[in-house]
Scaffold this motif. Sequence first.
Motif, mmCIF file in Angstrom:
data_model
loop_
_atom_site.group_PDB
_atom_site.id
_atom_site.type_symbol
_atom_site.label_atom_id
_atom_site.label_comp_id
_atom_site.label_asym_id
_atom_site.label_seq_id
_atom_site.Cartn_x
_atom_site.Cartn_y
_atom_site.Cartn_z
ATOM 1 N N UNK A 145 0.804 -1.225 0.000
ATOM 2 C CA UNK A 145 0.000 0.000 0.000
ATOM 3 C C UNK A 145 0.839 1.278 0.000
ATOM 4 N N UNK A 146 2.090 1.211 0.429
ATOM 5 C CA UNK A 146 2.928 2.411 0.573
ATOM 6 C C UNK A 146 3.073 3.255 -0.694
ATOM 7 N N UNK A 147 3.173 2.656 -1.889
ATOM 8 C CA UNK A 147 3.257 3.520 -3.075
ATOM 9 C C UNK A 147 2.059 4.455 -3.222
ATOM 10 N N UNK A 148 0.907 4.061 -2.681
ATOM 11 C CA UNK A 148 -0.291 4.889 -2.781
ATOM 12 C C UNK A 148 -0.269 6.042 -1.783
ATOM 13 N N UNK A 149 0.719 6.049 -0.903
ATOM 14 C CA UNK A 149 1.020 7.201 -0.059
ATOM 15 C C UNK A 149 2.207 7.972 -0.634
ATOM 16 N N UNK A 150 3.259 7.237 -0.991
ATOM 17 C CA UNK A 150 4.516 7.875 -1.383
ATOM 18 C C UNK A 150 4.440 8.599 -2.733
ATOM 19 N N UNK A 151 3.789 7.998 -3.729
ATOM 20 C CA UNK A 151 3.713 8.663 -5.039
ATOM 21 C C UNK A 151 2.850 9.929 -4.955
ATOM 22 N N UNK A 152 1.666 9.906 -4.315
ATOM 23 C CA UNK A 152 0.934 11.175 -4.166
ATOM 24 C C UNK A 152 1.705 12.225 -3.353
ATOM 25 N N UNK A 153 2.467 11.800 -2.357
ATOM 26 C CA UNK A 153 3.291 12.737 -1.598
ATOM 27 C C UNK A 153 4.341 13.364 -2.514
ATOM 28 N N UNK A 154 4.987 12.553 -3.320
ATOM 29 C CA UNK A 154 5.963 13.027 -4.302
ATOM 30 C C UNK A 154 5.281 13.967 -5.305
ATOM 31 N N UNK A 155 4.066 13.581 -5.727
ATOM 32 C CA UNK A 155 3.310 14.385 -6.693
ATOM 33 C C UNK A 155 3.014 15.775 -6.129
#
Length: 165
Positions: free
Chosen positions: A138-148
Motif C-alpha cells: 500500500x505504501x506507493x499509494x502514499x509515497x507517489x501522491x506525496x511526491x506528486x
Amino acid sequence: QVFRTMLSELERTVFIIFFSTHIPITCMIDGQAALPTALFPKPAVDLLKWYSSSEGFNDVLMREQPAWFRHIVTCELLFQLPFFVYAYRALMQRDNSLRVPGMIYGSHVITTMVPILGHFAESTVLTLNERIFLIVIYSPYLLVPLWFVAAMLRGAPFENPKKRP
C-alpha cells in the motif's frame, strides 16, 4: 545548482505509469469495496477473493470492508478516478493546469492513506510479516501522491505547456 521547478522526465514517466495503472485497479478491484459485486466481472471478483484471503495476501480491509474503508473507496471512485484520467491526459499533453488539482488530489490521498496504513500497522489479526507486506504493497499509494504534491508545489510542472484551445 538551481532549484528545479519543472517535472523531470523520470517524474513525468513515473506519474504517467502510476495514474494509468491506477485506473484499472480502482475500477476492477478497489471498487468492489464500495459497489455491489454483481457489477464486476467474475475474474475480478475471484482475484479479489484470492488476494484478500489467507491463501493470498490476507488483506483484511478488502476482505472485511469496514464502513470507514468503504467510504474511503467511495471517495476514490467519485473523486480520484476522474482525476486519474485527467492527470494522465494532462501529463501526456504537458498541461500546466494539472498543478492545483494535483495538489488537492495528493493531499486528499495522503490523508486517506494514514488510517489504512495505521490499520495494518496496529492489526492484531495479522502476523508481523503480513502487516509489513501489506504496508509495503500500500505504501506507493502514499509515497507517489506525496511526491506528486511536492512536485506540484515546486511550480509549473512544464516549461513549454501545451496551449489550451
